[in-house]
Design an enzyme around this catalytic site. Structure first.
Site, PDB file in Angstrom:
ATOM      1  N   ARG A 176      -8.817 -13.759  -1.782  1.00  0.00           N
ATOM      2  CA  ARG A 176      -7.980 -13.761  -0.576  1.00  0.00           C
ATOM      3  C   ARG A 176      -8.316 -14.917   0.373  1.00  0.00           C
ATOM      4  O   ARG A 176      -8.258 -14.767   1.595  1.00  0.00           O
ATOM      5  CB  ARG A 176      -8.081 -12.421   0.164  1.00  0.00           C
ATOM      6  CG  ARG A 176      -7.686 -11.219  -0.669  1.00  0.00           C
ATOM      7  CD  ARG A 176      -6.240 -11.277  -1.146  1.00  0.00           C
ATOM      8  NE  ARG A 176      -5.927 -10.163  -2.027  1.00  0.00           N
ATOM      9  CZ  ARG A 176      -5.955 -10.230  -3.358  1.00  0.00           C
ATOM     10  NH1 ARG A 176      -6.275 -11.370  -3.946  1.00  0.00           N
ATOM     11  NH2 ARG A 176      -5.663  -9.189  -4.093  1.00  0.00           N
ATOM     12  N   SER A 226      -1.873  -4.030   1.083  1.00  0.00           N
ATOM     13  CA  SER A 226      -3.265  -3.581   1.235  1.00  0.00           C
ATOM     14  C   SER A 226      -3.754  -3.965   2.630  1.00  0.00           C
ATOM     15  O   SER A 226      -3.704  -5.134   3.007  1.00  0.00           O
ATOM     16  CB  SER A 226      -4.149  -4.222   0.174  1.00  0.00           C
ATOM     17  OG  SER A 226      -3.756  -3.818  -1.117  1.00  0.00           O
ATOM     18  N   GLU A 296      -6.983  -7.283   6.101  1.00  0.00           N
ATOM     19  CA  GLU A 296      -6.367  -8.311   5.263  1.00  0.00           C
ATOM     20  C   GLU A 296      -5.179  -8.984   5.950  1.00  0.00           C
ATOM     21  O   GLU A 296      -5.029 -10.197   5.841  1.00  0.00           O
ATOM     22  CB  GLU A 296      -5.928  -7.710   3.921  1.00  0.00           C
ATOM     23  CG  GLU A 296      -5.451  -8.767   2.952  1.00  0.00           C
ATOM     24  CD  GLU A 296      -5.385  -8.261   1.529  1.00  0.00           C
ATOM     25  OE1 GLU A 296      -4.288  -8.299   0.956  1.00  0.00           O
ATOM     26  OE2 GLU A 296      -6.421  -7.838   0.992  1.00  0.00           O
TER      27      GLU A 296
END
Length: 306
Positions: A176, A226, A296
């Site tokens: 990420r 998410s 996130e």
């Protein structure tokens, strides 16, 4: 209060649309967020260069948005210019087994294109609800694959309007993360290398993965996917579920009862609701398991005010 007449004139010259006081909730998959100052639908690299130049000359703050699938926007909105790289900036071209995609092309559109050309490699990415530019920015991934597996190079525009080509090796792609998260460059194009495959096999895999998504993820409710990054050595959803937090809520923000890794908007959730719930989840997980969870989604605007 900004006087937007110059931006209006520039967008007319460039043939692109612009909206003022545009609600960000209409452009994020979370369906949350107040109004932005200006929302420009970018239709070419030249338009982007010229609008960036105006923002720089007039000291306007700006941000880039694709499909808004990984953004939590403040209730108070964002006072600057949103540069929207969407359907007006989404061309896909094929060169052998390489796809050249403008940044606004969605992964779903690219996956469909790859399927029609019997090219494999996009199956695990095609169900992610974002644009290819946003996906590369955060090295998005799912079901064992990620952007780093297929990207070859990217074109990005520096703040002065210069276009630079960057190889995959220069992107510092990790879980990420990418080098793009730490610079001011705007990804405008992505080149991916796929492999020849069989149409039937590719379609079967795509359908199978989409079926798994529908069965396990709360796709019927607005979210940003998410909500927490995967901590080293564990999974956020497992830790949250272990702590008995499924269904926990603040206002209309709720930890999904279907998948603990998702915070969903069950009605009219606010940014403040989501952040308060996420803080509660993070604190509970830390106290009970020792794991520190990190958000996130990217926060846009002054989320301190909501």
């Amino acid at each position: 209060m900004n006087n937007w007449h110059e931006l209006t004139a520039l967008c007319e010259t460039c043939g692109c649309s612009v909206q003022y006081a545009e609600p960000l909730r209409d452009h994020t998959t979370f369906r949350i967020g107040g109004a932005c100052g200006a929302f420009v639908n970018v239709n070419s690299t030249e338009t982007l260069r010229r609008v960036l130049g105006l923002c720089r000359d007039r000291n306007y703050s700006y941000t880039v948005m694709g499909n808004g699938s990984n953004i939590l926007a403040a209730d108070s909105g964002y006072a600057g210019v949103v540069l929207h790289l969407g359907k007006d900036f989404a061309e896909i071209t094929l060169d052998g087994t390489r796809l050249h995609c403008q940044a606004g092309a969605t992964l779903a559109k690219i996956g469909k294109f790859a399927l029609e050309e019997s090219l494999t490699g996009m199956e695990c990415l095609a169900g992610i609800p974002g644009t290819v530019g946003g996906a590369l920015y955060m090295n998005a991934g799912a079901y064992g694959g990620e952007m780093a597996d297929v990207v070859v190079s990217a074109e990005y525009m520096q703040s002065d309007g210069t276009i630079v080509v960057m190889s995959r090796e220069e992107m510092e792609l990790g879980y990420r993360k990418s080098v793009f998260r730490g610079n001011e460059g705007i990804i405008v194009g992505v080149t991916m290398e796929l492999r020849p495959g069989k149409y039937g096999d590719i379609k079967e895999e795509m359908d199978s993965l989409m079926g798994r998504r529908r069965a396990k993820q709360p796709l019927e409710l607005p979210s940003a996917g998410s909500t927490f990054q995967r901590p080293v050595g564990n999974y956020a959803s497992f830790l949250i579920d272990q702590c008995g937090l499924k269904g926990a809520s603040v206002g209309d923000a709720q930890v999904s009862v279907k998948h603990a890794g998702f915070v969903v908007n069950t009605g009219k959730a606010t940014c403040r609701d989501v952040l308060e719930l996420c803080d509660f989840v993070k604190q509970t997980v830390l106290e009970k398991t020792g794991y520190q969870l990190e958000l996130e989604p990217v926060l846009l605007g002054d989320t301190v005010k909501g």
